[in-house]
Design an enzyme around this catalytic site. Structure first.
Site, mmCIF file in Angstrom:
data_model
loop_
_atom_site.group_PDB
_atom_site.id
_atom_site.type_symbol
_atom_site.label_atom_id
_atom_site.label_comp_id
_atom_site.label_asym_id
_atom_site.label_seq_id
_atom_site.Cartn_x
_atom_site.Cartn_y
_atom_site.Cartn_z
ATOM 1 N N SER A 142 35.602 -51.216 -17.726
ATOM 2 C CA SER A 142 36.161 -52.133 -18.723
ATOM 3 C C SER A 142 37.004 -51.323 -19.692
ATOM 4 O O SER A 142 36.822 -50.104 -19.810
ATOM 5 C CB SER A 142 35.031 -52.836 -19.483
ATOM 6 N N TYR A 155 27.149 -52.715 -24.516
ATOM 7 C CA TYR A 155 28.078 -53.014 -23.424
ATOM 8 C C TYR A 155 29.091 -51.893 -23.284
ATOM 9 O O TYR A 155 29.380 -51.421 -22.176
ATOM 10 C CB TYR A 155 28.778 -54.344 -23.696
#
Length: 252
Positions: A142, A155
């Site tokens: 990501s 995250y």
């Protein structure tokens, strides 16, 4: 086509980037093993592939469980004898909030799927690829794995770990005919990102900074699928350990 007749395992295949990539790889001739926790959506992906004339079957799995990972690997090898492409894609997002308010069970939930799931996939798929003398792996990281994102500390840490695993695996297996790369999506229009707005509404918490979608829109899953297909093909033949950012300028 470059992926023709290859065997591709895709985790998180039931939705979003995983589904779009499964359809794209199947369109190019690959046979798909669709892996997902959600049986209904995973089987729907298989149906869509079959409707476009492709070949696929579904395996239900919790990617954070070693037995489940070994099961989808074993079922693939039992049916096809090999794994040529592994899109190690399954992942989840955390609830937005200050680091100090993250509960331990939330930390464990994120790390189990996003890091342990990727690790286990690599652990068992790389064994198969080494025995057969080659293969291609694409991990889903990501933009949060190459820079910080506000209020999603765990995250972000999990996706940094995916980048680290990608580079380490690439280095270890570069002389064994195996290439390992990662994609770093920015905002993508999926059920996962759709849930973020609802999180803000229900929790009443909005980060001080939110991602700047410089193109004025989220990416579509099909746009990420094109990047996955590129990394799964011979066109990326001199790439390993690469982190391909597909973010519409988000990290600029």
């Amino acid at each position: 086509m470059t992926t023709s007749a290859k065997i591709a395992v895709v985790t998180g295949a039931g939705s979003g980037i995983g589904r779009a990539s499964s359809l794209k790889l199947a369109e190019e001739g690959a046979k798909i093993v669709a892996v997902d926790f959600n049986k209904e959506t995973g089987e729907e992906t298989v149906r869509l592939i079959q409707e476009q004339g492709g070949e696929a079957f579904f395996v239900q799995a919790n990617v954070a469980l070693s037995d489940d990972v070994q099961n989808y690997v074993n079922k693939t090898v039992e049916k096809y004898g090999r794994i040529d492409i592994f899109f190690n894609n399954a992942g989840i997002i955390q609830k937005f909030g200050p680091l100090t308010e993250v509960q331990e069970d939330e930390y464990d939930r994120i790390m189990n799927v996003n890091v342990k799931g990727v690790f286990l996939g690599l652990k068992y798929v790389l064994q198969v690829m080494e025995k057969q003398g080659g293969g291609l792996v694409i991990n889903t990281a990501s933009t949060a794995g190459i820079r910080s994102e506000h209020s999603v500390s765990v995250y972000s840490a999990s996706k940094h770990a995916v980048v680290g695993l990608t580079k380490s695996a690439a280095l270890e297996y570069v002389k064994k005919g195996i290439r390992v790369n990662a994609i770093c999506p920015g905002g993508v229009q999926t059920a996962l990102t759709d849930s973020v707005t609802e999180m803000f509404k229900t929790s009443g918490f909005v980060p001080e900074e939110v991602p700047n979608m410089r193109m004025g829109r989220y990416a579509q899953p099909d746009e990420l699928a094109e990047a996955v297909a590129f990394l799964a093909s011979d066109k990326s033949g001199y790439m390993t350990g690469s982190v391909l950012v597909v973010d519409g300028g988000l990290t600029l």
